[in-house]
Design an enzyme around this catalytic site. Sequence first.
Site, PDB file in Angstrom:
ATOM      1  N   SER A 143      65.227 -47.774 104.641  1.00  0.00           N
ATOM      2  CA  SER A 143      64.695 -46.415 104.779  1.00  0.00           C
ATOM      3  C   SER A 143      64.218 -45.949 103.406  1.00  0.00           C
ATOM      4  O   SER A 143      64.387 -46.658 102.409  1.00  0.00           O
ATOM      5  CB  SER A 143      65.784 -45.475 105.285  1.00  0.00           C
ATOM      6  OG  SER A 143      66.698 -45.222 104.234  1.00  0.00           O
ATOM      7  N   LYS A 144      63.683 -44.741 103.380  1.00  0.00           N
ATOM      8  CA  LYS A 144      63.128 -44.211 102.132  1.00  0.00           C
ATOM      9  C   LYS A 144      64.148 -44.194 100.991  1.00  0.00           C
ATOM     10  O   LYS A 144      63.782 -44.221  99.825  1.00  0.00           O
ATOM     11  CB  LYS A 144      62.597 -42.792 102.360  1.00  0.00           C
ATOM     12  CG  LYS A 144      61.341 -42.754 103.199  1.00  0.00           C
ATOM     13  CD  LYS A 144      60.378 -41.694 102.654  1.00  0.00           C
ATOM     14  CE  LYS A 144      59.090 -41.671 103.433  1.00  0.00           C
ATOM     15  NZ  LYS A 144      59.141 -40.771 104.600  1.00  0.00           N
ATOM     16  N   ARG A 145      65.419 -44.119 101.373  1.00  0.00           N
ATOM     17  CA  ARG A 145      66.465 -44.132 100.334  1.00  0.00           C
ATOM     18  C   ARG A 145      66.373 -45.383  99.466  1.00  0.00           C
ATOM     19  O   ARG A 145      66.750 -45.391  98.313  1.00  0.00           O
ATOM     20  CB  ARG A 145      67.858 -44.149 100.991  1.00  0.00           C
ATOM     21  CG  ARG A 145      68.433 -42.812 101.304  1.00  0.00           C
ATOM     22  CD  ARG A 145      69.844 -42.919 101.827  1.00  0.00           C
ATOM     23  NE  ARG A 145      69.991 -43.932 102.881  1.00  0.00           N
ATOM     24  CZ  ARG A 145      70.679 -45.052 102.741  1.00  0.00           C
ATOM     25  NH1 ARG A 145      71.300 -45.327 101.618  1.00  0.00           N
ATOM     26  NH2 ARG A 145      70.762 -45.912 103.756  1.00  0.00           N
ATOM     27  N   HIS A 146      65.891 -46.467 100.057  1.00  0.00           N
ATOM     28  CA  HIS A 146      65.832 -47.734  99.311  1.00  0.00           C
ATOM     29  C   HIS A 146      64.578 -47.837  98.459  1.00  0.00           C
ATOM     30  O   HIS A 146      64.505 -48.641  97.546  1.00  0.00           O
ATOM     31  CB  HIS A 146      65.861 -48.914 100.297  1.00  0.00           C
ATOM     32  CG  HIS A 146      67.115 -48.973 101.107  1.00  0.00           C
ATOM     33  ND1 HIS A 146      67.163 -48.601 102.433  1.00  0.00           N
ATOM     34  CD2 HIS A 146      68.369 -49.340 100.773  1.00  0.00           C
ATOM     35  CE1 HIS A 146      68.398 -48.741 102.884  1.00  0.00           C
ATOM     36  NE2 HIS A 146      69.144 -49.187 101.905  1.00  0.00           N
ATOM     37  N   GLY A 147      63.569 -47.052  98.768  1.00  0.00           N
ATOM     38  CA  GLY A 147      62.294 -47.132  98.045  1.00  0.00           C
ATOM     39  C   GLY A 147      61.156 -46.946  99.029  1.00  0.00           C
ATOM     40  O   GLY A 147      61.366 -46.404 100.114  1.00  0.00           O
TER      41      GLY A 147
END
Length: 488
Positions: free
Chosen positions: A250-254
Amino acid sequence: MSVRVRYAPSPTGLQHIGGVRSALFNYFYARSEGGTFVLRIEDTDQTRFDSDSLEDLYDTFEWLGIQWDEGPKVGGAYGPYVQSERIQLYRDHARKLLDSGHAYECFCTPERLEQVRKGSGGEAGYDRPCRNLTREEIERLRASGIIPVVRLKIPLEGSTRLHDLLLGDIDRKNEDINPDPVLLKSDGYPTYHLANVVDDHLMEITDVLRAQEWIPSGPLHVQLYQAFGWEAPRFCHLPMVMGSDGQKLSKRHGSTSVRDFREQGYLPEAIINYVSLLGWSYDDSREFFTKGELEKMFSLDRLNKAPAVFDYKKLEWFNGQYIRLKSESELTELLLPILERDGLVPARPTAVALEKLAALIPLVRERLHVLNDISEMSRFVFSEIGDYGAAELIPKRLDRDRTIAALRAGRELLSDFETRSNEETEELFRAKAEEMGMKLGDLLMPLRVAVTGTRVSPPLFGSLRLLGAQTALERVDRAIALLQNEVK
Ligand code: GLU
């Protein structure tokens, strides 16, 4: 029967790496089997529809160079391929299930359903009060003006088997399947389940390759196929794509959207190659595949069961490798728009700027991880260098005076460097460093900062040549002055 597969995105956001992985696997499978790749737009959830994401979908596929054989824009014998243009079909099919007794009308108000949900602590779903209404009750409720939804009757006993090509048999007790899911909403729109199953059948899809997050819907879909009396397609649920922490990517990872990667300067070749390795391998060692090779070599029996981990560094590495394979003219074409965007080269590049870029490319080709790196790496060639602090000029092992001495020595050696080869110049620097009792790196580093404004730059002598002796020497003089004005 020849293979027919589909990618069936809902246009509710930018194309995500996970979605593109499903699309690519379907596409490569179709190609390798001599089958047909269908694109179908699942846009029946009008509340979540977003027209930008449709544009993004088309752009992304054009950029990746993936063409669908049937679908929007190209048409085909099974169209239309946009679900919002097929609404009547779904209504007709819901009617068929009502007539055959596999579905029923439900008049429960949203408020009542909410109460049931709350009453059960949100655990249980629908409690099926409308499943066995009499004809009279139905007439009465209709007359009261309530517009019903249509629900599928899931058998109350027994279980349903979903056979998955990759995971084997998945058995689910019917009582654990979503109790009597809605097929047609009161606004006359179908739910995902109805539209998806009806279309896969009518479009004669032979294999459903989709992400594992759709497994929970699988038994329900099997029930729907049975209710219609249709044969279900083969199912193959693809391994999840995780971040490095084992959580769903998800966006948390990049970055997760292809558009983001594209804007950062990733190449379609690298995305296609890397994404194809997320849950698939050819053998245990080979990593490089062109799109053309994957079109021939992809096969379902090399899919992995285990979740795939998305490794940003690895993608970056692939990208660097693909950048190296580009010819000088291809790279010029790719890099110019970036330099223009970053204000380093005018929109109609001058002959001088083009010449500089041509000379720069051999110096940076091996160092670019993403195309956007070019601006940082070449700012010193195209514009004045920004301010740097005196401290940046001074290597760890030297003090201010020794750094000034290093710059002066460098300046002298550089005065006629254009007449010598880079190797000869390096030899001179090596001898000088020895004479001054310092490491070659310490002699060169202040020079690099002085000339390029940064400690990381393309190879120094090549950069100097590109810049020309005069500009280079002026910058060295500025650095010496900066250090001399430093208070001791
Ligand atoms: N429209 C669904 C999605 O957005 C399709 C799932 C499927 O492939 O069945 O992913």
